[in-house]
Design a protein around this motif. Structure first.
Motif, PDB file in Angstrom:
ATOM      1  N   ASN A  65      38.979  59.195  56.118  1.00 44.20           N
ATOM      2  CA  ASN A  65      40.209  58.455  56.445  1.00 44.20           C
ATOM      3  C   ASN A  65      40.291  56.908  56.137  1.00 44.20           C
ATOM      4  O   ASN A  65      39.380  56.250  56.364  1.00 44.20           O
ATOM      5  CB  ASN A  65      40.383  58.789  57.881  1.00 44.20           C
ATOM      6  CG  ASN A  65      41.332  57.771  58.576  1.00 44.20           C
ATOM      7  OD1 ASN A  65      42.564  57.428  57.909  1.00 44.20           O
ATOM      8  ND2 ASN A  65      41.138  57.237  59.827  1.00 44.20           N
ATOM      9  N   GLN A  66      41.335  56.517  55.561  1.00 42.48           N
ATOM     10  CA  GLN A  66      41.447  55.051  55.075  1.00 42.48           C
ATOM     11  C   GLN A  66      42.695  54.526  55.897  1.00 42.48           C
ATOM     12  O   GLN A  66      43.133  53.290  55.577  1.00 42.48           O
ATOM     13  CB  GLN A  66      41.424  54.683  53.654  1.00 42.48           C
ATOM     14  CG  GLN A  66      40.347  55.219  52.921  1.00 42.48           C
ATOM     15  CD  GLN A  66      39.224  54.490  52.664  1.00 42.48           C
ATOM     16  OE1 GLN A  66      39.392  53.378  53.093  1.00 42.48           O
ATOM     17  NE2 GLN A  66      38.201  54.575  51.784  1.00 42.48           N
ATOM     18  N   LEU A  72      42.881  59.493  63.860  1.00 43.25           N
ATOM     19  CA  LEU A  72      41.690  60.074  64.934  1.00 43.25           C
ATOM     20  C   LEU A  72      42.448  60.879  65.732  1.00 43.25           C
ATOM     21  O   LEU A  72      41.407  61.973  66.106  1.00 43.25           O
ATOM     22  CB  LEU A  72      41.290  58.796  65.459  1.00 43.25           C
ATOM     23  CG  LEU A  72      40.716  57.469  64.857  1.00 43.25           C
ATOM     24  CD1 LEU A  72      40.327  56.206  65.487  1.00 43.25           C
ATOM     25  CD2 LEU A  72      39.753  58.024  63.556  1.00 43.25           C
ATOM     26  N   SER A  75      41.527  64.556  64.832  1.00 45.27           N
ATOM     27  CA  SER A  75      40.230  65.057  64.394  1.00 45.27           C
ATOM     28  C   SER A  75      39.659  66.108  65.114  1.00 45.27           C
ATOM     29  O   SER A  75      38.678  66.734  64.661  1.00 45.27           O
ATOM     30  CB  SER A  75      39.260  63.729  64.436  1.00 45.27           C
ATOM     31  OG  SER A  75      39.438  63.213  65.599  1.00 45.27           O
ATOM     32  N   THR A  84      35.801  57.585  58.752  1.00 46.21           N
ATOM     33  CA  THR A  84      36.830  56.498  58.788  1.00 46.21           C
ATOM     34  C   THR A  84      36.547  55.209  58.474  1.00 46.21           C
ATOM     35  O   THR A  84      35.520  54.533  59.241  1.00 46.21           O
ATOM     36  CB  THR A  84      37.771  56.499  60.365  1.00 46.21           C
ATOM     37  OG1 THR A  84      38.344  57.692  60.372  1.00 46.21           O
ATOM     38  CG2 THR A  84      38.589  55.333  60.350  1.00 46.21           C
ATOM     39  N   VAL A 105      34.334  60.870  65.147  1.00 51.60           N
ATOM     40  CA  VAL A 105      34.551  60.316  63.813  1.00 51.60           C
ATOM     41  C   VAL A 105      33.306  59.344  63.685  1.00 51.60           C
ATOM     42  O   VAL A 105      32.950  58.492  64.329  1.00 51.60           O
ATOM     43  CB  VAL A 105      35.927  59.737  63.791  1.00 51.60           C
ATOM     44  CG1 VAL A 105      36.136  58.833  62.505  1.00 51.60           C
ATOM     45  CG2 VAL A 105      37.205  60.591  64.336  1.00 51.60           C
ATOM     46  N   TYR A 107      32.235  56.256  61.924  1.00 54.08           N
ATOM     47  CA  TYR A 107      33.125  54.906  61.573  1.00 54.08           C
ATOM     48  C   TYR A 107      32.030  54.126  60.393  1.00 54.08           C
ATOM     49  O   TYR A 107      30.827  54.099  60.670  1.00 54.08           O
ATOM     50  CB  TYR A 107      33.238  54.031  62.761  1.00 54.08           C
ATOM     51  CG  TYR A 107      34.112  54.515  63.713  1.00 54.08           C
ATOM     52  CD1 TYR A 107      35.245  55.414  63.384  1.00 54.08           C
ATOM     53  CD2 TYR A 107      33.998  54.344  65.106  1.00 54.08           C
ATOM     54  CE1 TYR A 107      36.106  55.797  64.302  1.00 54.08           C
ATOM     55  CE2 TYR A 107      34.797  54.988  65.883  1.00 54.08           C
ATOM     56  CZ  TYR A 107      35.790  55.594  65.479  1.00 54.08           C
ATOM     57  OH  TYR A 107      36.565  56.238  66.714  1.00 54.08           O
TER      58      TYR A 107
END
Length: 308
Positions: A65-66, A72, A75, A84, A105, A107
């Protein structure tokens, strides 16, 4: 990033607008970028775009994910691992959503400076550029360059002051993001001799501007998460004089590829020392640390570690 992963044999599906170009598999629902079509409601189409991805989550080994924090919230509805990349924090007010999903997620920070102390990270991975898109200029010129948004954060007024005191012409390029600031701090200095504003530039005009400068003045007034224009200028051989804050110490080797300064006085002194910098060394630093290939390889290492 997508092109680099495809070149490495990875099967990539890019979720983007329908008019996007990619050698991967394009999956789109929104016809065009929000800013290019006034009939598109950004909030509506962002949700449709993100839902389209997560409804297909089972097809993929991993989702990268950008698109900031909204994905989020989807998710925990899928089993597919999610990475992410956090491209800076627009406000402290968005931190709670990142905090709420840090156990689900993975990071990635774009610089060590941009890591929030309250969050858990899987890695720091710097941005990378296609070196071949930025031709090396071994000579530059006598002019200084400001390249970025015309906004107080980016230090346009400070660049004008430093160049003026150093007796150098300043070329300015970038969008006007704060009209009042432009009217009060930039426009009065424009005279087509000592300060020239060229507006937003792209294509060859962009790389020519970055490469033909004696130095880039990046006298920022905020803790910049990364600073692509800094890396792009260095790739062209142009040294960078930047305020010593945010990610700048991670991008600039003080005294080698540019100078880290704390105020306009120090910037003026640094301008007088630009001749000490070897432009070929600036290019070499980017080749070693900030190419898209290096970025892609580091992300692939991360993906593989997460997938076992």
């Amino acid at each position: 990033m997508t092109e680099a992963l495809v070149a490495r044999g990875i099967d990539v599906t890019l979720f983007a607008t329908k008019d996007s170009r990619t050698t991967g598999n394009l999956a789109g629902v929104c016809p065009a970028p929000y800013s290019e079509d006034p009939t598109i409601d950004a909030k509506v189409w962002e949700i449709l775009h993100i839902a389209h991805l997560f409804e297909r989550a089972g097809e993929f080994d991993l989702i990268h994910n950008q698109a900031d924090f909204v994905p989020l919230a989807f998710s925990r509805l899928v089993k597919t691992p999610v990475v992410t990349t956090i491209h800076g924090f627009s406000s402290e007010r968005i931190l709670p959503v990142f905090k709420a999903y840090e156990d689900r997620v993975h990071y990635v920070a774009i610089s060590d400076a941009d890591r929030h102390p309250d969050l858990r990270y899987a890695a720091t991975i710097h941005h990378g550029i296609r070196l071949e898109d930025f031709p090396f200029d071994p000579h530059g010129s006598e002019d200084l360059l400001f390249f970025g948004r015309i906004h107080p954060d980016k230090g346009a007024a400070e660049a004008i002051a430093a160049a003026g005191r150093a007796g150098r012409r300043l070329i300015m390029a970038g969008i006007v993001q704060d009209q009042k600031y432009y009217n009060e701090q930039v426009a009065p200095a424009l005279d087509e001799r000592s300060v020239v504003y060229r507006g937003p530039v792209g294509g060859m005009a962009r790389t020519n501007a970055l490469g033909s400068a004696r130095a880039l003045l990046h006298l920022i007034n905020f803790d910049e998460p990364f600073g692509l224009s800094v890396v792009e200028a260095l790739a062209c051989g142009t040294p960078v004089i930047a305020c010593n804050r945010g990610s700048m110490p991670e991008l600039i080797d003080d005294g080698v590829t540019g100078f880290l300064v704390n105020n306009v006085d120090e910037a003026v002194n640094a301008i007088s020392r630009v001749g000490e910098i070897d432009r070929a060394v600036c290019r070499a630093a980017v080749s070693e640390r900030f190419t898209v290939d290096r970025m892609a390889d580091r992300y692939l290492d991360l993906y593989r570690s997460l997938l076992g």
